[in-house]
Design an enzyme around this catalytic site. Sequence first.
Site, PDB file in Angstrom:
ATOM      1  N   THR A 192      97.602  25.189 -25.946  1.00 27.16           N
ATOM      2  CA  THR A 192      97.016  26.312 -25.202  1.00 27.16           C
ATOM      3  C   THR A 192      96.905  27.533 -26.092  1.00 27.16           C
ATOM      4  O   THR A 192      97.813  27.831 -26.864  1.00 27.16           O
ATOM      5  CB  THR A 192      97.913  26.672 -24.003  1.00 27.16           C
ATOM      6  OG1 THR A 192      97.929  25.582 -23.104  1.00 27.16           O
ATOM      7  CG2 THR A 192      97.379  27.901 -23.277  1.00 27.16           C
TER       8      THR A 192
ATOM      9  N   GLU B 112      99.439  22.867 -35.282  1.00 26.85           N
ATOM     10  CA  GLU B 112     100.622  21.996 -35.371  1.00 26.85           C
ATOM     11  C   GLU B 112     100.509  21.047 -36.572  1.00 26.85           C
ATOM     12  O   GLU B 112      99.548  20.298 -36.690  1.00 26.85           O
ATOM     13  CB  GLU B 112     100.790  21.211 -34.073  1.00 26.85           C
ATOM     14  CG  GLU B 112     101.322  22.107 -32.957  1.00 26.85           C
ATOM     15  CD  GLU B 112     101.299  21.450 -31.592  1.00 26.85           C
ATOM     16  OE1 GLU B 112     100.613  20.429 -31.413  1.00 26.85           O
ATOM     17  OE2 GLU B 112     101.961  21.992 -30.682  1.00 26.85           O
TER      18      GLU B 112
ATOM     19  N   THR C  48     104.379  16.366 -22.099  1.00 24.00           N
ATOM     20  CA  THR C  48     103.668  17.178 -21.104  1.00 24.00           C
ATOM     21  C   THR C  48     103.502  16.366 -19.832  1.00 24.00           C
ATOM     22  O   THR C  48     103.489  15.150 -19.882  1.00 24.00           O
ATOM     23  CB  THR C  48     102.271  17.602 -21.603  1.00 24.00           C
ATOM     24  OG1 THR C  48     101.558  16.439 -21.982  1.00 24.00           O
ATOM     25  CG2 THR C  48     102.375  18.531 -22.764  1.00 24.00           C
TER      26      THR C  48
END
Lengths: 213, 220
Positions: B1, B88, B220
């Site tokens: 996000t 990441e 998640t």
Amino acid sequence: VASSVNEPSNYIPAAPIFIPEGPWKEIPGGITAAKGFKAAGIYGGLRAKGEKPDLALVTCDIDATAAGAFTTNMVAAAPVLYCKKALDISKVARAVLINAGQANAATGDAGYQDVLECADTLAMMLKVKREEVLIESTGVIGQRIKKEALLNAVPRLVNSLTSSIDGALSAAVAITTTDLVSKSVAIESQVGGTNIRVGGMAKGSGMIHPNMA
Amino acid sequence: TMLGVITTDALVKSDVWRKMVQIAVNRSFNQITVDGDTSTNDTVIALASGLSGSTPISSINCNEAVQLQACLDAVMQGLAKSIAWDGEGATCLIEVIVTGAESEVKAAKIARSVASSSLVKAAVYGRDPNWGRIAAAAGHAGIPFHQNNLHIMLGDILLMDKGQPLAFDRAAAGNYLKKAGETHGTVGIYISVGDGTGSGQAWGCDLSYDYVKINAQYTT
């Protein structure tokens, strides 16, 4: 010796910011560089691990002209749905409340009620209308926000508001999740011969392919 | 996000501000990619207090609006690039600049297609100056152009000109990528697709083994 172990910059360093060249100069201050804005970032107990700040608040002393851009993912999180409605109702805003830890996405009606309750609580404290409070969330998808922790932390968050650089930096740290660095920047330039400032903070590291409208 | 909050003390009318913010978002945050996954929460909120005492901006075409738009673009691009840099598992930022397209929108689409290509990202991580993957990613952006007009540079090393692969210095190109990876620096990919005036940019990062590790562990 003067720095406290709880200073936000002790949790993660600041990112290098690649501002393009132009008729502006980079200045310190992030989101609090522009006149009228205060910010704070504190640990409110929302994160699953650690005590890195996880609640940020940005406020404006007066009604600020407000705009938003939001994900076009059809499965939009509760705070996204809420903000879109709020900006339909109101052209101005006074506060942006952001939590890290839980994304409050795919949480159904209960997640939406959580957003309303958070907005109402903050609006009451700041003595503004609900739709003048905007909410952003980030963290684990499918989890509702830790509402009790958040609501309990709101008074401390409001009391921590400051127009100083520290306020901007602590807020920038508080919105991070898997980020390795915090992202905060401000510039000063001239518009029509008057000095103006634009500041900002952002977070993001993974699940990044925005298509906002 | 990705989340963002932007503040300014410029004085600007609501409808103009909303247009300006969308333009800046399109030139910045909507031009980054790390993994091709669009979040459920992406949000940018932009607030203008008007407390600077600047001239009120009531038209998007006036000089003052152009000046403020440039500032807004700069701040959002700075933040957007930092997100891509911090992708990441990333070891470097990838900056793709496309010129010669028919419009800014078309150039931007080609640039993002290259920045989001898993094969290009993996090649950059492998320090492989793989012009073929770059060309392929530009070609499948959905924007028509003649492949004989394709021109590709990696940093200041020309890899392809007028659609023809060149005998470039592979070791130098590999070292350019290696150095960027070792210093968490920037890899520049410059593409031209014709004689049009449209130019656009996009930013991404290389794809490393760590990306899988991080997301295999972060549920998640």
